[in-house]
Design a protein around this motif. Structure first.
Motif, mmCIF file in Angstrom:
data_model
loop_
_atom_site.group_PDB
_atom_site.id
_atom_site.type_symbol
_atom_site.label_atom_id
_atom_site.label_comp_id
_atom_site.label_asym_id
_atom_site.label_seq_id
_atom_site.Cartn_x
_atom_site.Cartn_y
_atom_site.Cartn_z
ATOM 1 N N MET A 1 0.845 -1.177 0.000
ATOM 2 C CA MET A 1 0.000 0.000 0.000
ATOM 3 C C MET A 1 0.889 1.238 0.000
ATOM 4 O O MET A 1 1.789 1.361 0.798
ATOM 5 C CB MET A 1 -0.879 -0.049 1.246
ATOM 6 C CG MET A 1 -1.921 1.019 1.291
ATOM 7 S SD MET A 1 -2.694 0.972 2.910
ATOM 8 C CE MET A 1 -4.335 0.641 2.533
ATOM 9 N N THR A 2 0.631 2.150 -0.865
ATOM 10 C CA THR A 2 1.448 3.352 -0.935
ATOM 11 C C THR A 2 0.848 4.433 -0.075
ATOM 12 O O THR A 2 -0.302 4.348 0.346
ATOM 13 C CB THR A 2 1.545 3.860 -2.393
ATOM 14 O OG1 THR A 2 0.242 4.241 -2.822
ATOM 15 C CG2 THR A 2 2.132 2.801 -3.302
ATOM 16 N N GLU A 3 1.628 5.438 0.165
ATOM 17 C CA GLU A 3 1.194 6.560 1.003
ATOM 18 C C GLU A 3 -0.074 7.221 0.456
ATOM 19 O O GLU A 3 -0.937 7.639 1.198
ATOM 20 C CB GLU A 3 2.343 7.567 1.089
ATOM 21 C CG GLU A 3 2.301 8.483 2.264
ATOM 22 C CD GLU A 3 2.346 7.766 3.608
ATOM 23 O OE1 GLU A 3 1.628 8.224 4.503
ATOM 24 O OE2 GLU A 3 3.070 6.787 3.773
ATOM 25 N N SER A 4 -0.211 7.315 -0.865
ATOM 26 C CA SER A 4 -1.359 7.996 -1.459
ATOM 27 C C SER A 4 -2.626 7.158 -1.388
ATOM 28 O O SER A 4 -3.724 7.674 -1.538
ATOM 29 C CB SER A 4 -1.059 8.365 -2.913
ATOM 30 O OG SER A 4 -0.836 7.184 -3.655
ATOM 31 N N ASN A 5 -2.526 5.834 -1.138
ATOM 32 C CA ASN A 5 -3.703 4.972 -1.077
ATOM 33 C C ASN A 5 -4.242 4.792 0.339
ATOM 34 O O ASN A 5 -5.246 4.123 0.521
ATOM 35 C CB ASN A 5 -3.369 3.588 -1.653
ATOM 36 C CG ASN A 5 -3.125 3.639 -3.141
ATOM 37 O OD1 ASN A 5 -3.567 4.572 -3.814
ATOM 38 N ND2 ASN A 5 -2.414 2.649 -3.654
ATOM 39 N N ARG A 6 -3.614 5.347 1.318
ATOM 40 C CA ARG A 6 -4.060 5.187 2.705
ATOM 41 C C ARG A 6 -5.315 6.003 2.961
ATOM 42 O O ARG A 6 -5.441 7.148 2.540
ATOM 43 C CB ARG A 6 -2.974 5.637 3.677
ATOM 44 C CG ARG A 6 -1.854 4.676 3.749
ATOM 45 C CD ARG A 6 -0.970 5.028 4.885
ATOM 46 N NE ARG A 6 0.126 4.075 4.941
ATOM 47 C CZ ARG A 6 0.996 4.040 5.899
ATOM 48 N NH1 ARG A 6 0.921 4.895 6.878
ATOM 49 N NH2 ARG A 6 1.949 3.154 5.890
ATOM 50 N N THR A 7 -6.226 5.430 3.718
ATOM 51 C CA THR A 7 -7.435 6.127 4.129
ATOM 52 C C THR A 7 -7.096 6.963 5.361
ATOM 53 O O THR A 7 -6.492 6.454 6.302
ATOM 54 C CB THR A 7 -8.537 5.105 4.487
ATOM 55 O OG1 THR A 7 -8.758 4.275 3.359
ATOM 56 C CG2 THR A 7 -9.806 5.797 4.879
ATOM 57 N N PRO A 8 -7.505 8.218 5.369
ATOM 58 C CA PRO A 8 -7.248 9.025 6.567
ATOM 59 C C PRO A 8 -7.914 8.391 7.788
ATOM 60 O O PRO A 8 -8.985 7.791 7.681
ATOM 61 C CB PRO A 8 -7.882 10.378 6.240
ATOM 62 C CG PRO A 8 -7.997 10.402 4.758
ATOM 63 C CD PRO A 8 -8.161 8.982 4.327
ATOM 64 N N LEU A 9 -7.280 8.513 8.914
ATOM 65 C CA LEU A 9 -7.783 7.918 10.154
ATOM 66 C C LEU A 9 -9.218 8.341 10.433
ATOM 67 O O LEU A 9 -10.045 7.552 10.865
ATOM 68 C CB LEU A 9 -6.859 8.307 11.318
ATOM 69 C CG LEU A 9 -7.258 7.774 12.687
ATOM 70 C CD1 LEU A 9 -7.201 6.247 12.686
ATOM 71 C CD2 LEU A 9 -6.364 8.340 13.751
ATOM 72 N N ASP A 13 -13.578 2.945 9.623
ATOM 73 C CA ASP A 13 -14.760 2.393 10.285
ATOM 74 C C ASP A 13 -14.595 2.400 11.801
ATOM 75 O O ASP A 13 -15.553 2.614 12.536
ATOM 76 C CB ASP A 13 -15.012 0.963 9.805
ATOM 77 C CG ASP A 13 -15.470 0.903 8.351
ATOM 78 O OD1 ASP A 13 -16.000 1.928 7.853
ATOM 79 O OD2 ASP A 13 -15.294 -0.157 7.717
ATOM 80 N N GLN A 14 -13.375 2.194 12.274
ATOM 81 C CA GLN A 14 -13.142 2.176 13.711
ATOM 82 C C GLN A 14 -13.465 3.529 14.344
ATOM 83 O O GLN A 14 -14.060 3.598 15.419
ATOM 84 C CB GLN A 14 -11.686 1.797 14.032
ATOM 85 C CG GLN A 14 -11.332 0.379 13.689
ATOM 86 C CD GLN A 14 -10.849 0.228 12.238
ATOM 87 O OE1 GLN A 14 -10.911 1.171 11.448
ATOM 88 N NE2 GLN A 14 -10.387 -0.952 11.890
ATOM 89 N N VAL A 15 -13.093 4.592 13.674
ATOM 90 C CA VAL A 15 -13.378 5.925 14.217
ATOM 91 C C VAL A 15 -14.873 6.188 14.163
ATOM 92 O O VAL A 15 -15.461 6.709 15.112
ATOM 93 C CB VAL A 15 -12.579 7.011 13.466
ATOM 94 C CG1 VAL A 15 -13.033 8.399 13.882
ATOM 95 C CG2 VAL A 15 -11.094 6.843 13.735
#
Length: 96
Positions: A1-9, A13-15
């Motif tokens: 997974m690259t930096e640009s594909n990460r979902t912001p915290l 779903d946990q948040v």
């Protein structure tokens, strides 16, 4: 997974589950009345009361410590003389 594909915290779903959770935490529940952790607050009055550092009793050791001095016998004695001589003004100079 690259930096640009990460979902912001914030968008995970946990948040979302944590935000939607209204369950009480047993450790924080009290009998409903004021206690050491949840004091009773006074309703505001017509005029604001300005509180100063001299509104409470001060011992010489308290004054010496508030002035940034070690509570040695010499510093405590100096603070005692200052309190006797200047009263509340000695405190107001240090803790307005």
């Amino acid at each position: 997974m690259t930096e640009s594909n990460r979902t912001p915290l914030e968008e995970t779903d946990q948040v979302a589950d944590a935000v939607a959770d209204d369950a009480a935490v047993g450790a924080f529940m009290t009998g409903g009345g004021p206690d050491a952790d949840s004091p009773a607050f006074l309703a505001p009055t017509g005029e604001p009361r300005i509180r100063t550092g001299a509104d409470q009793p001060w011992d010489p050791v308290d004054l010496a410590t508030a002035q940034g001095r070690d509570p040695t016998p010499e510093n405590i004695e100096r603070a005692r003389r200052e309190l006797e001589r200047d009263g509340a003004a000695a405190i107001e100079r240090t803790v307005p």
